[in-house]
Design an enzyme around this catalytic site. Structure first.
Site, PDB file in Angstrom:
ATOM      1  N   ASN A 196      28.367  30.987  47.465  1.00  0.00           N
ATOM      2  CA  ASN A 196      27.639  30.978  46.198  1.00  0.00           C
ATOM      3  C   ASN A 196      26.312  30.285  46.485  1.00  0.00           C
ATOM      4  O   ASN A 196      26.272  29.072  46.696  1.00  0.00           O
ATOM      5  CB  ASN A 196      28.425  30.249  45.102  1.00  0.00           C
ATOM      6  CG  ASN A 196      27.641  30.179  43.788  1.00  0.00           C
ATOM      7  OD1 ASN A 196      26.435  29.999  43.778  1.00  0.00           O
ATOM      8  ND2 ASN A 196      28.334  30.315  42.676  1.00  0.00           N
ATOM      9  N   GLU A 255      25.826  34.397  42.580  1.00  0.00           N
ATOM     10  CA  GLU A 255      24.739  33.705  41.866  1.00  0.00           C
ATOM     11  C   GLU A 255      23.404  33.858  42.597  1.00  0.00           C
ATOM     12  O   GLU A 255      22.714  32.864  42.861  1.00  0.00           O
ATOM     13  CB  GLU A 255      25.085  32.227  41.639  1.00  0.00           C
ATOM     14  CG  GLU A 255      26.021  32.025  40.453  1.00  0.00           C
ATOM     15  CD  GLU A 255      25.904  30.648  39.817  1.00  0.00           C
ATOM     16  OE1 GLU A 255      25.092  30.513  38.885  1.00  0.00           O
ATOM     17  OE2 GLU A 255      26.615  29.723  40.239  1.00  0.00           O
ATOM     18  N   ASP A 276      33.220  33.399  44.549  1.00  0.00           N
ATOM     19  CA  ASP A 276      33.341  32.219  43.689  1.00  0.00           C
ATOM     20  C   ASP A 276      34.290  32.629  42.579  1.00  0.00           C
ATOM     21  O   ASP A 276      33.886  33.288  41.623  1.00  0.00           O
ATOM     22  CB  ASP A 276      31.972  31.817  43.145  1.00  0.00           C
ATOM     23  CG  ASP A 276      32.055  30.646  42.180  1.00  0.00           C
ATOM     24  OD1 ASP A 276      33.188  30.175  41.908  1.00  0.00           O
ATOM     25  OD2 ASP A 276      31.005  30.201  41.686  1.00  0.00           O
ATOM     26  N   ASN A 316      36.020  30.609  40.679  1.00  0.00           N
ATOM     27  CA  ASN A 316      35.993  29.611  39.608  1.00  0.00           C
ATOM     28  C   ASN A 316      37.389  29.152  39.180  1.00  0.00           C
ATOM     29  O   ASN A 316      37.652  28.945  37.985  1.00  0.00           O
ATOM     30  CB  ASN A 316      35.181  30.141  38.412  1.00  0.00           C
ATOM     31  CG  ASN A 316      33.733  29.686  38.480  1.00  0.00           C
ATOM     32  OD1 ASN A 316      33.428  28.536  38.810  1.00  0.00           O
ATOM     33  ND2 ASN A 316      32.805  30.579  38.177  1.00  0.00           N
ATOM     34  N   ASP A 374      25.081  24.132  45.317  1.00  0.00           N
ATOM     35  CA  ASP A 374      26.163  23.180  45.024  1.00  0.00           C
ATOM     36  C   ASP A 374      27.498  23.655  45.638  1.00  0.00           C
ATOM     37  O   ASP A 374      28.458  22.891  45.679  1.00  0.00           O
ATOM     38  CB  ASP A 374      26.297  22.870  43.523  1.00  0.00           C
ATOM     39  CG  ASP A 374      26.165  24.085  42.619  1.00  0.00           C
ATOM     40  OD1 ASP A 374      25.999  25.210  43.133  1.00  0.00           O
ATOM     41  OD2 ASP A 374      26.235  23.905  41.393  1.00  0.00           O
ATOM     42  N   HIS A 375      27.513  24.892  46.131  1.00  0.00           N
ATOM     43  CA  HIS A 375      28.677  25.397  46.879  1.00  0.00           C
ATOM     44  C   HIS A 375      28.359  25.374  48.374  1.00  0.00           C
ATOM     45  O   HIS A 375      27.203  25.200  48.766  1.00  0.00           O
ATOM     46  CB  HIS A 375      28.974  26.840  46.486  1.00  0.00           C
ATOM     47  CG  HIS A 375      29.423  26.997  45.061  1.00  0.00           C
ATOM     48  ND1 HIS A 375      30.705  27.362  44.718  1.00  0.00           N
ATOM     49  CD2 HIS A 375      28.750  26.854  43.888  1.00  0.00           C
ATOM     50  CE1 HIS A 375      30.804  27.436  43.404  1.00  0.00           C
ATOM     51  NE2 HIS A 375      29.636  27.136  42.869  1.00  0.00           N
TER      52      HIS A 375
END
Length: 261
Positions: free
Chosen positions: A10, A37, A149, A151, A251-252
């Site tokens: 991501n 993303e 991702d 989630n 952030d991933h």
DNA sequence: ATGGTAGTAGAACTA
């Protein structure tokens, strides 16, 4: 038989992450890198930068949110976008690329926002729709990889604080059940196959927690799953933390797996 | 610690 290396990342904006993605590709040379993303509309996707690194790339995005892409050394035989049912197509959340001997489903599962939000209902529905997609277009006795991702952190050992996070949209029992229902179509978690019971292995670290990687304040919400014929031929699956520790990171971070196919 | 940061934006939303 040949080695097949695949990764998921991501990127949280592909244009902002090129200084990490392109060198990573050159260093690791995966056959396939799936991204989520990308946060860019198709007209502005940085195709040339991937081509210069030796990668073909297919993608579907929108201006500000979502967006998925598949970069590969070889051009895929077929590419399909979205869930292809009578609900919202969500072409910027799902892209399927078929290569010789393997179908790759790259997903950016809706985050769900809040347990009381309509977006959370939508997330649970999305898993159900994906299960139907699998049922009508593929079979688990063939090589299929589902990654991205997703989630959802499937188990207590996949989050840093399972007690506190029990009400979080990425860890609630309802979400874990929805994920498990897709997995039960015929997928095995390839990371867990190679790291059974290993806690503290995370792919996401919130920007808002200073030193999150060092403190181990993370989540394992990015996954690589595969059907049995591939799972039994998997050689390795590991998290590469280095991209998360670089300047201006996502952030991933990257999760990668290798198969003999 | 219901805070914190980062992305696309060019204010407020999403994660």
């Amino acid at each position: 038989m040949s080695r097949f290396k695949i990764a998921t990342y991501n990127v949280n904006s592909i244009r902002s992450r090129l200084p990490i993605v392109i060198p990573w590709l050159k260093e690791n040379r995966p056959d396939v890198l799936c991204m989520q993303e990308t946060k860019v509309d198709d007209a502005r996707f940085p195709v040339a930068e991937f081509a210069a690194a030796g990668y073909h790339v297919v993608f579907k995005g929108e201006k500000q949110y979502n967006g998925v892409a598949v970069a590969s050394l070889k051009k895929p035989q077929d590419v399909f976008y979205g869930l292809a049912d009578d609900g919202p197509a969500d072409v910027a959340r799902l892209i399927r690329a078929d290569f010789p001997g393997v179908s790759v489903i790259n997903a950016y599962v809706p985050q769900g926002r809040d347990r009381d939000a309509l977006q959370f209902i939508y997330k649970l529905e999305w898993f159900k729709r994906l299960r139907h997609y699998l049922e009508r277009s593929l079979t688990p006795d063939k090589p299929v990889i589902w990654l991205g991702d997703l989630n959802v952190a499937p188990e207590n050992i996949d989050v840093h604080d399972p007690k506190r996070l029990l009400g979080h949209v990425c860890f609630m029992p309802e979400v874990r059940e929805a994920f498990a229902a897709v997995k039960s179509w015929g997928f095995e978690d390839i990371f867990r196959r190679h790291h059974p019971g290993e806690a503290g292995q995370y792919t996401f670290f919130d920007y808002r927690v200073p030193g999150a990687v060092d403190k181990g304040v993370g989540w394992r919400i990015d996954h690589i799953l595969a059907t049995a014929p591939l799972a039994k031929r998997s050689l390795d699956c590991r998290i590469d933390l280095r991209p998360r520790l670089m300047e201006r990171p996502s952030d991933h971070t990257v999760l990668m797996a290798e198969f003999d196919i």
